[in-house]
Design an enzyme around this catalytic site. Structure first.
Site, short mmCIF file in Angstrom:
data_model
loop_
_atom_site.label_atom_id
_atom_site.label_comp_id
_atom_site.label_asym_id
_atom_site.label_seq_id
_atom_site.Cartn_x
_atom_site.Cartn_y
_atom_site.Cartn_z
N ARG A 108 61.38 61.95 34.75
CA ARG A 108 60.31 62.65 35.47
C ARG A 108 59.14 61.69 35.73
O ARG A 108 59.07 60.62 35.13
CB ARG A 108 59.82 63.86 34.69
CG ARG A 108 59.31 63.56 33.30
CD ARG A 108 58.87 64.85 32.59
NE ARG A 108 58.38 64.56 31.24
CZ ARG A 108 57.80 65.44 30.45
NH1 ARG A 108 57.61 66.67 30.83
NH2 ARG A 108 57.38 65.08 29.24
N ARG B 270 65.33 60.17 19.89
CA ARG B 270 65.19 59.62 21.23
C ARG B 270 63.76 59.12 21.35
O ARG B 270 62.82 59.72 20.80
CB ARG B 270 65.42 60.69 22.30
CG ARG B 270 66.78 61.31 22.28
CD ARG B 270 67.89 60.38 22.68
NE ARG B 270 67.87 60.05 24.09
CZ ARG B 270 68.67 59.15 24.65
NH1 ARG B 270 69.54 58.47 23.91
NH2 ARG B 270 68.61 58.91 25.96
N ARG C 127 66.65 78.25 25.58
CA ARG C 127 65.20 78.30 25.70
C ARG C 127 64.72 78.26 27.15
O ARG C 127 63.57 78.50 27.42
CB ARG C 127 64.58 77.13 24.94
CG ARG C 127 64.75 77.23 23.44
CD ARG C 127 63.82 76.26 22.73
NE ARG C 127 64.27 74.88 22.86
CZ ARG C 127 65.03 74.27 21.95
NH1 ARG C 127 65.42 74.91 20.88
NH2 ARG C 127 65.39 73.03 22.11
N ARG D 269 64.74 83.07 36.29
CA ARG D 269 63.94 84.19 36.78
C ARG D 269 64.43 84.66 38.15
O ARG D 269 64.71 83.83 39.01
CB ARG D 269 62.47 83.78 36.90
CG ARG D 269 61.90 83.34 35.57
CD ARG D 269 60.41 83.55 35.54
NE ARG D 269 59.86 83.02 34.29
CZ ARG D 269 59.11 81.95 34.21
NH1 ARG D 269 58.75 81.31 35.30
NH2 ARG D 269 58.67 81.53 33.04
N GLU E 126 58.98 58.27 33.37
CA GLU E 126 59.39 58.46 31.98
C GLU E 126 60.88 58.18 31.84
O GLU E 126 61.70 58.77 32.55
CB GLU E 126 59.07 59.91 31.61
CG GLU E 126 59.01 60.20 30.14
CD GLU E 126 58.47 61.61 29.89
OE1 GLU E 126 57.41 61.99 30.43
OE2 GLU E 126 59.13 62.35 29.15
N TYR F 183 61.84 69.30 16.39
CA TYR F 183 60.92 69.34 17.52
C TYR F 183 60.01 70.54 17.33
O TYR F 183 60.48 71.66 17.16
CB TYR F 183 61.66 69.47 18.88
CG TYR F 183 60.62 69.58 19.98
CD1 TYR F 183 60.03 68.44 20.50
CD2 TYR F 183 60.17 70.83 20.40
CE1 TYR F 183 59.02 68.54 21.44
CE2 TYR F 183 59.16 70.93 21.34
CZ TYR F 183 58.59 69.78 21.85
OH TYR F 183 57.57 69.88 22.77
N ASP G 148 56.55 72.44 19.00
CA ASP G 148 55.44 72.50 19.93
C ASP G 148 54.14 72.52 19.12
O ASP G 148 54.13 72.84 17.93
CB ASP G 148 55.55 73.75 20.82
CG ASP G 148 56.37 73.46 22.08
OD1 ASP G 148 56.32 72.31 22.57
OD2 ASP G 148 57.04 74.38 22.57
#
Ligand SMILES: Cc1cc2nc3c(=O)[nH]c(=O)nc-3n(C[C@H](O)[C@H](O)[C@H](O)COP(=O)(O)OP(=O)(O)OC[C@H]3O[C@@H](n4cnc5c(N)ncnc54)[C@H](O)[C@@H]3O)c2cc1C
Length: 382
Positions: A276, A246, A171, A175, A299, A347, A349
């Site tokens: 992060r 988690r 995922r 680039r 986090e 999971y 979105d």
């Protein structure tokens, strides 16, 4: 008819509104003191910052139906997620792009040069990557993998990347230009008034009786059908065991002005205990400069204990076996449908959550019109 919807996140809110619009009575429950589930946002009293209570949420989608749906309930302002990353004391941009590559290798390569350079780094002996590490090595080679993925992934999942499926890395885009937009999707934005205001508008429908602070387990009333967006293992009182998740711990940092100059900085090294830091006022760039104070969160990721908020389903082989057993149990339980990220143990979105809830509404209409029973699942959760 009278229905019960468990959970006032996006999944439950969309189902509740749809049933209500069709003239049915809906009892919508959530054990929390607020609506919007894990997407809940609220203005922080100390700083005035719109805080994403359960971690940063950025809306991005290619799904026009989900985008059109959510835009009916609030204004979305432009927001593009541009993630920075610290590795071995140096700052980079993610996802790995031409700037990351050139900074990391101290080069000034063109797209074509970088493409063949990285192809030379990639391990071509790995034909079919069997795990996360092999996938990374076959795509970007050892240096970028160790700098940006190894430590971060270990912290995020608490496992060696060789123990994780290759699909996780598929995922992440790589680039060979200077585009550092974290997502590829054409529709991206942030709700001007936060996500909870959007869900509040979804719930503005007369036939919905919203009860917060209420667990489904406390309810003894009879319903035509229950739409359950809580954890599937919890519905069955964990009788086959607990599905692994988690969880996240957030450590608050208060300061004046601008703490880190951007919304998200990932910390890729294993020695740094957090994954992060998010500075939430930068998720609302249209108001960030006017705010004198700022609030950020470090986090930390760890295995969820029974009383923790379940965040990321682990879904390794053991969990999948247990999930299949719960699916079978659900199939033999009449008058309950399981949906959403917890009901299907996946999971999701927000856009996928919305899209699946809207498809479920389509199915509900057909089933109710035809007088057919509703399914235990509207999608295959395996
Ligand atoms: C850390 C993190 C970051 C994310 N960032 C993004 C992002 O940037 N962009 C994006 O698109 N998506 C993101 N997501 C995904 C997003 O959070 C989900 O898509 C969304 O929350 C799913 O909504 P839901 O209604 O299915 O579940 P939830 O939001 O979890 O809602 C379920 C609700 O059910 C309630 N409930 C459960 N059991 C019971 C019970 N027995 N009785 C009463 N109430 C109950 C819970 O309290 C909860 O409020 C992120 C997720 C995580 C974990």
């Amino acid at each position: 008819m009278r229905f019960c919807v468990v959970g006032a996140g996006f999944s439950g809110a969309i189902i509740a509104r749809h049933l209500s619009e069709k003239g049915h009575k809906v009892l919508l429950l959530d054990e929390r003191t607020h609506i919007a589930g894990n997407c809940h946002t609220a203005r922080d009293e100390a700083t005035g910052v719109m805080v994403h209570h359960y971690g940063p949420h950025i809306f991005h989608t290619a799904d026009r139906r989900a985008w059109d749906y959510i835009c009916q309930f609030g204004t979305f302002l432009p927001y593009v997620n541009r993630v920075k990353a610290v590795s071995k004391g140096r700052m980079y941009t993610l996802p790995v792009n031409l700037l990351t590559i050139n900074q990391f290798f101290e080069t000034t390569m063109s797209p074509a040069q970088a493409r063949s350079f990285i192809a030379g780094k990639a391990d071509r002996s790995i034909k079919e990557p069997k795990n996360f590490e092999e996938q990374a090595l076959s795509m970007i080679g050892p240096e970028l993998y160790k700098a940006f993925f190894y430590g971060y992934t270990r912290k995020q999942w608490g496992l060696e990347p060789t123990e994780l499926p290759a699909s996780i890395l598929k995922r992440l885009p790589l680039r060979f230009n200077y585009d550092d937009n974290y997502f590829n999707h054409p529709y991206q934005g942030m709700p001007e008034g936060g996500y909870s205001a959007i869900v509040e508008n979804i719930l503005k429908s007369t036939n919905i009786d919203l009860r917060l602070n209420t667990k489904f387990e406390e309810i003894s009333e009879e319903f035509h059908h229950v739409f359950y967006t809580g954890p599937i293992d919890r519905y069955f009182e964990f009788r086959l065991g607990r599905l692994g998740y988690r969880t996240l711990d957030f450590e608050r940092i208060d300061s004046d002005g601008d703490y880190q100059g951007t919304a998200v900085i990932n910390y890729c090294d294993q020695e740094v205990p957090y994954t992060r830091i998010s500075e939430h006022k930068h998720f609302a760039p249209w108001e960030a400069d006017a705010l004198q104070k700022t609030v950020s969160f470090r986090e930390y990721s760890r295995l969820a204990e029974p009383n923790d908020v379940p965040y990321y389903p682990i879904r390794l082989a053991n969990e999948k076996t247990m999930l299949e057993q719960y699916i079978e149990l659900a199939g033999n339980t009449p008058n309950v449908s399981f949906l959403g990220r917890l009901g299907t143990y996946r999971y999701l979105d927000m856009d996928v959550t919305i899209s699946e809830a809207l498809s479920a509404c389509d199915r509900i209409d057909v089933a109710l019109n035809e007088g057919e029973p509703l399914p235990a699942f509207f999608i295959d959760p395996t």
